[in-house]
Design an enzyme around this catalytic site. Sequence first.
Site, PDB file in Angstrom:
ATOM      1  N   HIS A 545       0.719  -1.187   0.042  1.00 19.59           N
ATOM      2  CA  HIS A 545       0.111   0.000   0.034  1.00 19.59           C
ATOM      3  C   HIS A 545       1.041   1.428   0.148  1.00 19.59           C
ATOM      4  CE1 HIS A 545      -3.318  -2.645   2.438  1.00 19.59           C
ATOM      5  NE2 HIS A 545      -3.403  -2.730   1.002  1.00 19.59           N
TER       6      HIS A 545
HETATM    7  C1  LIG Z   1      -0.058  -7.654  -4.433  1.00 16.50           C
HETATM    8  C2  LIG Z   1      -1.127  -6.497  -4.028  1.00 16.50           C
HETATM    9  C3  LIG Z   1      -2.223  -6.795  -3.406  1.00 16.50           C
HETATM   10  C4  LIG Z   1      -3.139  -5.512  -3.057  1.00 16.50           C
HETATM   11  N1  LIG Z   1      -4.254  -6.029  -2.184  1.00 16.50           N
HETATM   12  C5  LIG Z   1      -5.255  -4.729  -2.141  1.00 16.50           C
HETATM   13  C6  LIG Z   1      -6.331  -5.260  -1.544  1.00 16.50           C
HETATM   14  O1  LIG Z   1      -6.890  -6.235  -1.361  1.00 16.50           O
HETATM   15  N2  LIG Z   1      -7.273  -3.956  -1.642  1.00 16.50           N
HETATM   16  C7  LIG Z   1      -6.632  -2.807  -1.883  1.00 16.50           C
HETATM   17  O2  LIG Z   1      -7.730  -1.964  -1.587  1.00 16.50           O
HETATM   18  N3  LIG Z   1      -5.691  -2.581  -2.077  1.00 16.50           N
HETATM   19  C8  LIG Z   1      -5.024  -3.659  -2.369  1.00 16.50           C
HETATM   20  N4  LIG Z   1      -3.708  -3.318  -2.920  1.00 16.50           N
HETATM   21  C9  LIG Z   1      -3.265  -1.936  -3.287  1.00 16.50           C
HETATM   22  C10 LIG Z   1      -3.950  -1.247  -4.496  1.00 16.50           C
HETATM   23  O3  LIG Z   1      -4.108  -1.997  -5.609  1.00 16.50           O
HETATM   24  C11 LIG Z   1      -3.267  -0.046  -5.129  1.00 16.50           C
HETATM   25  O4  LIG Z   1      -3.075   1.021  -4.054  1.00 16.50           O
HETATM   26  C12 LIG Z   1      -3.953   0.707  -6.393  1.00 16.50           C
HETATM   27  O5  LIG Z   1      -3.776  -0.123  -7.452  1.00 16.50           O
HETATM   28  C13 LIG Z   1      -3.095   1.996  -6.597  1.00 16.50           C
HETATM   29  O6  LIG Z   1      -3.382   2.669  -7.641  1.00 16.50           O
HETATM   30  P1  LIG Z   1      -2.724   3.633  -8.579  1.00 16.50           P
HETATM   31  O7  LIG Z   1      -3.771   3.845  -9.619  1.00 16.50           O
HETATM   32  O8  LIG Z   1      -2.444   4.772  -7.643  1.00 16.50           O
HETATM   33  O9  LIG Z   1      -1.468   2.860  -9.192  1.00 16.50           O
HETATM   34  P2  LIG Z   1      -1.516   1.354  -9.942  1.00 16.50           P
HETATM   35  O10 LIG Z   1      -2.797   0.765  -9.977  1.00 16.50           O
HETATM   36  O11 LIG Z   1      -0.148   0.809  -9.673  1.00 16.50           O
HETATM   37  O12 LIG Z   1      -1.183   1.892 -11.518  1.00 16.50           O
HETATM   38  C14 LIG Z   1      -0.071   2.424 -11.977  1.00 16.50           C
HETATM   39  C15 LIG Z   1       0.089   2.090 -13.510  1.00 16.50           C
HETATM   40  O13 LIG Z   1       0.831   2.973 -14.186  1.00 16.50           O
HETATM   41  C16 LIG Z   1       1.488   2.071 -15.217  1.00 16.50           C
HETATM   42  N5  LIG Z   1       3.079   2.559 -15.133  1.00 16.50           N
HETATM   43  C17 LIG Z   1       3.946   3.046 -14.166  1.00 16.50           C
HETATM   44  N6  LIG Z   1       4.829   3.740 -14.614  1.00 16.50           N
HETATM   45  C18 LIG Z   1       4.750   3.675 -15.907  1.00 16.50           C
HETATM   46  C19 LIG Z   1       5.285   4.588 -17.328  1.00 16.50           C
HETATM   47  N7  LIG Z   1       6.696   5.179 -16.845  1.00 16.50           N
HETATM   48  N8  LIG Z   1       5.012   4.421 -18.291  1.00 16.50           N
HETATM   49  C20 LIG Z   1       3.506   3.425 -18.780  1.00 16.50           C
HETATM   50  N9  LIG Z   1       3.007   3.114 -17.648  1.00 16.50           N
HETATM   51  C21 LIG Z   1       3.472   3.094 -16.430  1.00 16.50           C
HETATM   52  C22 LIG Z   1       1.886   0.629 -14.415  1.00 16.50           C
HETATM   53  O14 LIG Z   1       2.212  -0.461 -15.110  1.00 16.50           O
HETATM   54  C23 LIG Z   1       0.228   0.694 -13.551  1.00 16.50           C
HETATM   55  O15 LIG Z   1      -0.684  -0.119 -14.470  1.00 16.50           O
HETATM   56  C24 LIG Z   1      -2.764  -4.237  -3.418  1.00 16.50           C
HETATM   57  C25 LIG Z   1      -1.661  -3.937  -4.286  1.00 16.50           C
HETATM   58  C26 LIG Z   1      -0.899  -5.072  -4.535  1.00 16.50           C
HETATM   59  C27 LIG Z   1       0.496  -5.005  -5.403  1.00 16.50           C
END
Ligand SMILES: Cc1cc2nc3c(=O)[nH]c(=O)nc-3n(C[C@H](O)[C@H](O)[C@H](O)COP(=O)(O)OP(=O)(O)OC[C@H]3O[C@@H](n4cnc5c(N)ncnc54)[C@H](O)[C@@H]3O)c2cc1C
Length: 609
Positions: A545
């Site tokens: 997280h």
């Molecule tokens: C194993 C795991 C279990 C989890 N379990 C839970 C759960 O059960 N419940 C819950 O609420 N949360 C959970 N989380 C946390 C939750 O999934 C994240 O907090 C959430 O996905 C964050 O969203 P975000 O949009 O900030 O980033 P992300 O969802 O990480 O999205 C970022 C995206 O940007 C892309 N990206 C990054 N850099 C670049 C670049 N330079 N160029 C192009 N693309 C790029 C990545 O590939 C990714 O697809 C978990 C996370 C993980 C990893």
Amino acid sequence: MPLLFEVFFFFIVGAVSASLTSDYYQQLIAQETAKSLTYELPKKNEEFKTGYESNAINDYGEYDLVIVGAGTAGCILATRLSEIAKISILLLEAGGEENDFNQILAMWPYNLFSDFNWGYFSTPQKRSCLGMNNSQCVIYRGKVIGGGSSINGAMYVRGNCKDYDNWAALGNRGWSCKDVLPYFKKSENSQVDGDEGYHGIGGFWNIEYSLPESPLLHTFINGSLETNLPFIDYNGRSQIGVSKLQSNIKRGRRQSFGTAFLNNARKRSNLKVVTKALVTKITIDRRSKQATGIEFVTNNKKFRVRAKKEVIVSAGAINTPQLLMLSGIGPRNHLKDMKIPLVVDLPVGKNLMEHPVINLIIHTNYTAPNISTAESVEQFLNGLGPLTKGANLEGLSFFHTRNSSTEGPQIQLITASPYAVDASLFPKLINFNTTIGQAFSKQLQPQNDMVWYVVLLHEKSRGQILLQSNNPIDFPNIDLNMFEEQDDVDVFSEGLEYAFRLLETEAFKKVNATLLDISLCGDSGTRSKQYMECLMRNLAGTGYHPIGTAAMGPDPRKFVVDDKLRVHGVGNMRVIDASIFPLGISGNTNAPTAMVAEKGADIIKAELK
Ligand SMILES: Cc1cc2nc3c(=O)[nH]c(=O)nc-3n(C[C@H](O)[C@H](O)[C@H](O)COP(=O)(O)OP(=O)(O)OC[C@H]3O[C@@H](n4cnc5c(N)ncnc54)[C@H](O)[C@@H]3O)c2cc1C
Ligand SMILES: *[C@@H]1O[C@H](CO)[C@@H](O)[C@H](O)[C@H]1NC(C)=O
Ligand SMILES: *[C@@H]1O[C@H](CO)[C@@H](O)[C@H](O)[C@H]1NC(C)=O
Ligand SMILES: *[C@@H]1O[C@H](CO)[C@@H](O)[C@H](O)[C@H]1NC(C)=O
Ligand SMILES: *[C@@H]1O[C@H](CO)[C@@H](O)[C@H](O)[C@H]1NC(C)=O
Ligand SMILES: *[C@@H]1O[C@H](CO)[C@@H](O)[C@H](O)[C@H]1NC(C)=O
Ligand SMILES: *[C@@H]1O[C@H](CO)[C@@H](O)[C@H](O)[C@H]1NC(C)=O
């Protein structure tokens, strides 16, 4: 065709295709789990190296909005903003498409050892992660359409009302509990019997319970009641208590934001999605300090694209600060060390928050029924059974500790019923070193063992993201810095003490529950502060997280974006993802990130009109 024949015909075709599907899924599970056991995580972004190092840069034209990252936030933004037909949008994602395997929630741990994960580890730690290989905690991050939501545990948790009031109290207008509740409800299609007035129905994102429940879920609930926690809807009126898990699934299948959101928008002609594209830089006009577009690599070629209105960075709490720093937005001295020309001096990468998590393995004398893959696939195809659960996560509780300094809960305890652990994967999953991994593996009894995840919710210690170099092919350095503050040790100790109390309730005595102890920290019977601290520093990993690395607040000396999510001092550019959380959340981070993206989309829409 006579009716009788028609019915008969359909019956045959139906039966054949159902068994084909069943065979297909059984094979898929066998293949993909085997692959994941030997998969080696990458050490850098090797697949983009050739393209990045090529001299030619190609023109990719012009869009109104360019969104970096199709994760939780990026998928929601692209879906909501492409509702405005006259706005053209380019969405870039480093990973590829989702597949049938990641739709099976129970396969979650295996997806972490595949191309769907970036492959990060923390830097070697001094005060935590000591039982891990080279004292490095593993940092899982989604690299696929849907980002984290495509590989996560799908636990639907919003956090505490007070968390958002704390955001607002920093000077962020429009982010109080009352302000953000409508955005939680907007995404949601709730199928659970939650508190009235707190849940949305008709949104894109389905929430349901996974069924059937294990008897041990009820042992957990009964035991928690004995400790005086009330039974609650933790996403409702009050968060302190015990509850059944609300899960991001629909008829038993994962509801990633690729599936639940982006699929609704991909046919729109004003939205272009490019996968396997690494964004390497945001281009910024030095004089006007306005973002003009980005550079990216795909198919071994380098491209430049212009953003007529805005660049929106949604690359997640690890990659967003990396990309900002590569583009000259970050701490002056660090960028100087990295030989990156400064655009604006902002505390990018600072304020990294994580949730330390200890997995307690609890032996019971309950034996989970032996279900063959064929049977569990049959159940899955009907939206039921073990394959619809993320590592058998079923229940959770939230509570205060005596040393609580926040009004929200400080500890989350999540319970998983037997068959949560694959003994061959468990040590690798947490990156335990050989000594510790073997000590656990020897004693695991997957059909009898529960796993309790004890989570510290509001850690005071802060880590940071730094660049390893000015080359986007290199991974960033992730310094978690857990347990630097003694307060974290004290509060987490109380969380562990509670877990030990729970173990002694009548409910758990009935199943002869005992802690699997690997004797690393002396006698577990003592339950001394030293014992607890030893467990934390050696065995605690993270909740996956990470948040806070481009935090939202008014003062550019302390924060990176303002309350409209605009980067301080740079025009035409926002950050919208988990990086902007200025303070911690009393729970998992996916739903809060979705809320931030829903609200961010509305902020932008209002400005576009
Ligand atoms: C194993 C795991 C279990 C989890 N379990 C839970 C759960 O059960 N419940 C819950 O609420 N949360 C959970 N989380 C946390 C939750 O999934 C994240 O907090 C959430 O996905 C964050 O969203 P975000 O949009 O900030 O980033 P992300 O969802 O990480 O999205 C970022 C995206 O940007 C892309 N990206 C990054 N850099 C670049 C670049 N330079 N160029 C192009 N693309 C790029 C990545 O590939 C990714 O697809 C978990 C996370 C993980 C990893
Ligand atoms: C694993 O970690 C433990 C706890 O820090 C330590 O005692 C042990 O020596 C380590 N083993 C290896 C093989 O590194
Ligand atoms: C939980 O408590 C209820 C009410 O006392 C009881 O009916 C039920 O059998 C208990 N379940 C378990 C698994 O302990
Ligand atoms: C609270 O924390 C302090 C140290 O910060 C510790 O000395 C004290 O024992 C803790 N209180 C309780 C009730 O555990
Ligand atoms: C830890 O490192 C050792 C030696 O480098 C390796 O053999 C082992 O597989 C690693 N363990 C895990 C869980 O990755
Ligand atoms: C489990 O242990 C409890 C308590 O020791 C005992 O009463 C019960 O009969 C045991 N159940 C089984 C299935 O062994
Ligand atoms: C309870 O479990 C412990 C540890 O697994 C075992 O030694 C003991 O025999 C069990 N007791 C009963 C009554 O089943």
